[in-house]
Design a protein around this motif. Sequence first.
Motif, PDB file in Angstrom:
ATOM      1  N   ARG A   1     -39.424 122.016  -8.441  1.00 54.48           N
ATOM      2  CA  ARG A   1     -38.031 122.425  -8.782  1.00 54.48           C
ATOM      3  C   ARG A   1     -37.922 123.666  -9.608  1.00 54.48           C
ATOM      4  O   ARG A   1     -38.517 123.764 -10.612  1.00 54.48           O
ATOM      5  CB  ARG A   1     -37.343 121.291  -9.544  1.00 54.48           C
ATOM      6  CG  ARG A   1     -36.791 120.323  -8.539  1.00 54.48           C
ATOM      7  CD  ARG A   1     -35.901 119.407  -9.202  1.00 54.48           C
ATOM      8  NE  ARG A   1     -34.784 120.184  -9.743  1.00 54.48           N
ATOM      9  CZ  ARG A   1     -33.631 119.572 -10.087  1.00 54.48           C
ATOM     10  NH1 ARG A   1     -33.513 118.257  -9.923  1.00 54.48           N
ATOM     11  NH2 ARG A   1     -32.657 120.253 -10.594  1.00 54.48           N
TER      12      ARG A   1
ATOM     13  N   GLN B   1     -32.091 117.515   1.041  1.00 50.88           N
ATOM     14  CA  GLN B   1     -33.326 117.392   0.266  1.00 50.88           C
ATOM     15  C   GLN B   1     -33.700 115.941   0.093  1.00 50.88           C
ATOM     16  O   GLN B   1     -34.874 115.534   0.330  1.00 50.88           O
ATOM     17  CB  GLN B   1     -33.104 118.020  -1.120  1.00 50.88           C
ATOM     18  CG  GLN B   1     -34.362 118.493  -1.727  1.00 50.88           C
ATOM     19  CD  GLN B   1     -34.337 120.014  -1.947  1.00 50.88           C
ATOM     20  OE1 GLN B   1     -33.335 120.618  -1.896  1.00 50.88           O
ATOM     21  NE2 GLN B   1     -35.510 120.597  -2.115  1.00 50.88           N
TER      22      GLN B   1
ATOM     23  N   SER C   1     -46.839 109.130  -8.875  1.00 49.90           N
ATOM     24  CA  SER C   1     -46.674 110.020 -10.049  1.00 49.90           C
ATOM     25  C   SER C   1     -47.007 111.465  -9.726  1.00 49.90           C
ATOM     26  O   SER C   1     -46.378 112.392 -10.182  1.00 49.90           O
ATOM     27  CB  SER C   1     -47.494 109.492 -11.217  1.00 49.90           C
ATOM     28  OG  SER C   1     -48.877 109.525 -10.921  1.00 49.90           O
ATOM     29  N   GLU C   2     -48.103 111.516  -8.819  1.00 53.05           N
ATOM     30  CA  GLU C   2     -48.491 112.869  -8.378  1.00 53.05           C
ATOM     31  C   GLU C   2     -47.333 113.588  -7.695  1.00 53.05           C
ATOM     32  O   GLU C   2     -46.996 114.714  -8.020  1.00 53.05           O
ATOM     33  CB  GLU C   2     -49.675 112.763  -7.405  1.00 53.05           C
ATOM     34  CG  GLU C   2     -50.987 113.215  -8.017  1.00 53.05           C
ATOM     35  CD  GLU C   2     -52.145 113.011  -6.994  1.00 53.05           C
ATOM     36  OE1 GLU C   2     -53.221 112.613  -7.428  1.00 53.05           O
ATOM     37  OE2 GLU C   2     -51.890 113.276  -5.785  1.00 53.05           O
ATOM     38  N   TYR C   3     -46.692 112.799  -6.827  1.00 52.89           N
ATOM     39  CA  TYR C   3     -45.589 113.403  -6.061  1.00 52.89           C
ATOM     40  C   TYR C   3     -44.409 113.733  -6.939  1.00 52.89           C
ATOM     41  O   TYR C   3     -43.790 114.792  -6.816  1.00 52.89           O
ATOM     42  CB  TYR C   3     -45.152 112.484  -4.898  1.00 52.89           C
ATOM     43  CG  TYR C   3     -46.012 112.737  -3.683  1.00 52.89           C
ATOM     44  CD1 TYR C   3     -45.922 113.931  -2.955  1.00 52.89           C
ATOM     45  CD2 TYR C   3     -46.975 111.776  -3.257  1.00 52.89           C
ATOM     46  CE1 TYR C   3     -46.755 114.135  -1.854  1.00 52.89           C
ATOM     47  CE2 TYR C   3     -47.790 112.006  -2.162  1.00 52.89           C
ATOM     48  CZ  TYR C   3     -47.650 113.211  -1.449  1.00 52.89           C
ATOM     49  OH  TYR C   3     -48.439 113.433  -0.383  1.00 52.89           O
ATOM     50  N   ILE C   4     -44.207 112.797  -7.791  1.00 52.35           N
ATOM     51  CA  ILE C   4     -43.063 113.045  -8.698  1.00 52.35           C
ATOM     52  C   ILE C   4     -43.302 114.289  -9.511  1.00 52.35           C
ATOM     53  O   ILE C   4     -42.428 115.136  -9.680  1.00 52.35           O
ATOM     54  CB  ILE C   4     -42.830 111.803  -9.582  1.00 52.35           C
ATOM     55  CG1 ILE C   4     -42.190 110.708  -8.737  1.00 52.35           C
ATOM     56  CG2 ILE C   4     -41.926 112.147 -10.798  1.00 52.35           C
ATOM     57  CD1 ILE C   4     -42.052 109.391  -9.456  1.00 52.35           C
ATOM     58  N   GLN C   5     -44.559 114.376  -9.919  1.00 47.28           N
ATOM     59  CA  GLN C   5     -44.924 115.587 -10.676  1.00 47.28           C
ATOM     60  C   GLN C   5     -44.723 116.827  -9.830  1.00 47.28           C
ATOM     61  O   GLN C   5     -44.191 117.820 -10.273  1.00 47.28           O
ATOM     62  CB  GLN C   5     -46.376 115.482 -11.109  1.00 47.28           C
ATOM     63  CG  GLN C   5     -46.586 116.175 -12.439  1.00 47.28           C
ATOM     64  CD  GLN C   5     -47.781 115.549 -13.194  1.00 47.28           C
ATOM     65  OE1 GLN C   5     -48.518 114.603 -12.710  1.00 47.28           O
ATOM     66  NE2 GLN C   5     -48.003 116.017 -14.393  1.00 47.28           N
ATOM     67  N   GLU C   6     -45.219 116.630  -8.577  1.00 46.68           N
ATOM     68  CA  GLU C   6     -45.087 117.750  -7.625  1.00 46.68           C
ATOM     69  C   GLU C   6     -43.638 118.165  -7.470  1.00 46.68           C
ATOM     70  O   GLU C   6     -43.298 119.349  -7.529  1.00 46.68           O
ATOM     71  CB  GLU C   6     -45.658 117.325  -6.260  1.00 46.68           C
ATOM     72  CG  GLU C   6     -46.496 118.400  -5.616  1.00 46.68           C
ATOM     73  CD  GLU C   6     -47.201 117.801  -4.351  1.00 46.68           C
ATOM     74  OE1 GLU C   6     -46.655 118.033  -3.234  1.00 46.68           O
ATOM     75  OE2 GLU C   6     -48.247 117.116  -4.520  1.00 46.68           O
ATOM     76  N   VAL C   7     -42.853 117.137  -7.309  1.00 44.70           N
ATOM     77  CA  VAL C   7     -41.408 117.412  -7.154  1.00 44.70           C
ATOM     78  C   VAL C   7     -40.874 118.117  -8.378  1.00 44.70           C
ATOM     79  O   VAL C   7     -40.149 119.084  -8.287  1.00 44.70           O
ATOM     80  CB  VAL C   7     -40.660 116.101  -6.884  1.00 44.70           C
ATOM     81  CG1 VAL C   7     -39.165 116.329  -6.984  1.00 44.70           C
ATOM     82  CG2 VAL C   7     -41.000 115.586  -5.514  1.00 44.70           C
ATOM     83  N   GLY C   8     -41.336 117.543  -9.489  1.00 45.85           N
ATOM     84  CA  GLY C   8     -40.832 118.208 -10.745  1.00 45.85           C
ATOM     85  C   GLY C   8     -41.290 119.622 -10.827  1.00 45.85           C
ATOM     86  O   GLY C   8     -40.558 120.493 -11.207  1.00 45.85           O
ATOM     87  N   GLU C   9     -42.506 119.896 -10.430  1.00 46.21           N
ATOM     88  CA  GLU C   9     -42.967 121.277 -10.508  1.00 46.21           C
ATOM     89  C   GLU C   9     -42.261 122.185  -9.514  1.00 46.21           C
ATOM     90  O   GLU C   9     -41.966 123.329  -9.792  1.00 46.21           O
ATOM     91  CB  GLU C   9     -44.490 121.316 -10.268  1.00 46.21           C
ATOM     92  CG  GLU C   9     -45.300 121.098 -11.537  1.00 46.21           C
ATOM     93  CD  GLU C   9     -46.801 120.772 -11.214  1.00 46.21           C
ATOM     94  OE1 GLU C   9     -47.249 121.048 -10.076  1.00 46.21           O
ATOM     95  OE2 GLU C   9     -47.483 120.245 -12.121  1.00 46.21           O
TER      96      GLU C   9
END
Lengths: 236, 169
Positions: free
Chosen positions: B169, B132, B159-167
Amino acid sequence: MHHEAPLYEIFGLTFNLANVLMITVTSVIVFVIAVLATRNLAMKPTGMQNFLEWVMDFVKNIIKSNMDWKTGGRFHVLGMTLIMYIFVANMLGLPFSVVIDGKLWWKSPTADPVVTLTLATMVVALSHYYGIKLHGFGHYAKGFVTPMWFLFPLKIIEEFANTLTLGLRLYGNIFAGEILLALLAGSLATGVGGTIAAIIPTIAWQGFSIFVGAIQAFIFTMLTMVYMAHKVSHDH
Amino acid sequence: MFVLGAAGHGFNGGDILFQLIMFLLLMLLLRKYAFGPLMGIMKQREEHIANEIEQAEKHHQEAKKLAEEQRELMKKSRQEAQALIEEARKLGEEQKEQIIQAARAEAERLKEAAKKEIEQEKEQAMAALRQQVASLSVLIASKVIEKELSEQDQAKLISEYIQEVGEGR
């Protein structure tokens, strides 16, 4: 005291009718006693049978004390008859004697030497007979010269002495008893005082005569077996 | 007269003969009717008693033998019982030992298996994470390369991506 005997002569033989009577009475009494005692024989003996069995064992012991039972058994009946016959004969003269016309009728048959010597001779003759029968004549004849040949005359005398003593001992004892009884009853008991004085010695002497009669019957049987053993036993 | 019977009165053979005959007759009769049967019954009794004694002795012997046998049997059965109990105890002991052994082995096995599984699980998780992270970094890198963006946009994008990643998961 001197009574005549009721004699009767026939075929050159003299019979003393008193003896004939008393021998018959004695024999009948002995026979009746023996038959009564053995009428109801049982494995569990009672009363009279016990008594006769006791007599039987008594005689058996007499025989056994002289010889072994294998040879002595054949003399059992002889011994029984002798002891009972002589005892009854001895007793018969005790209670009373009967004199009719000066002749003595009721007495002990054994108070006559003829009777006792007849019995004694018969016994000794029987011992000789059985001595020859059981050991043969040779052995029997050798008995007269053992242990030493010169004893032969003594041995011959012994046989006659045996016969005489056997018969006369019995006769003497019983005859003396009867004489004394007759004296007490007949000679002393004359008058009231004499009769009273005679009661106690008469009773005493009758008791003693019963004792003597029994003893003599025993002795006669015993000696019979002793003489038999002399002739019959193996060690003689 | 008293000395020797009727001497002098002729031969007194009559008495002798009579006495002899009577005595022998008496003896014969007694033998036949009295003593013979009596001797018979005495002999019979003797035999009877001897028989009884013999019988009693035999019975006694038998009883003794039986008692002995019984005692022997008793002893044997007691011994057998003792042996049975002993054996049962030994068997129980053995079984106990076996069961304990088996339980211990099973536990060991289970522990081993669990450990192995945990290890495997851990390995797998690590592998997955590594993958991953790799793909993500590649993605981020490509994104960065794709767009030459302003810092503002870039920050926004991250931040968008990080958010995306967080979502995601």
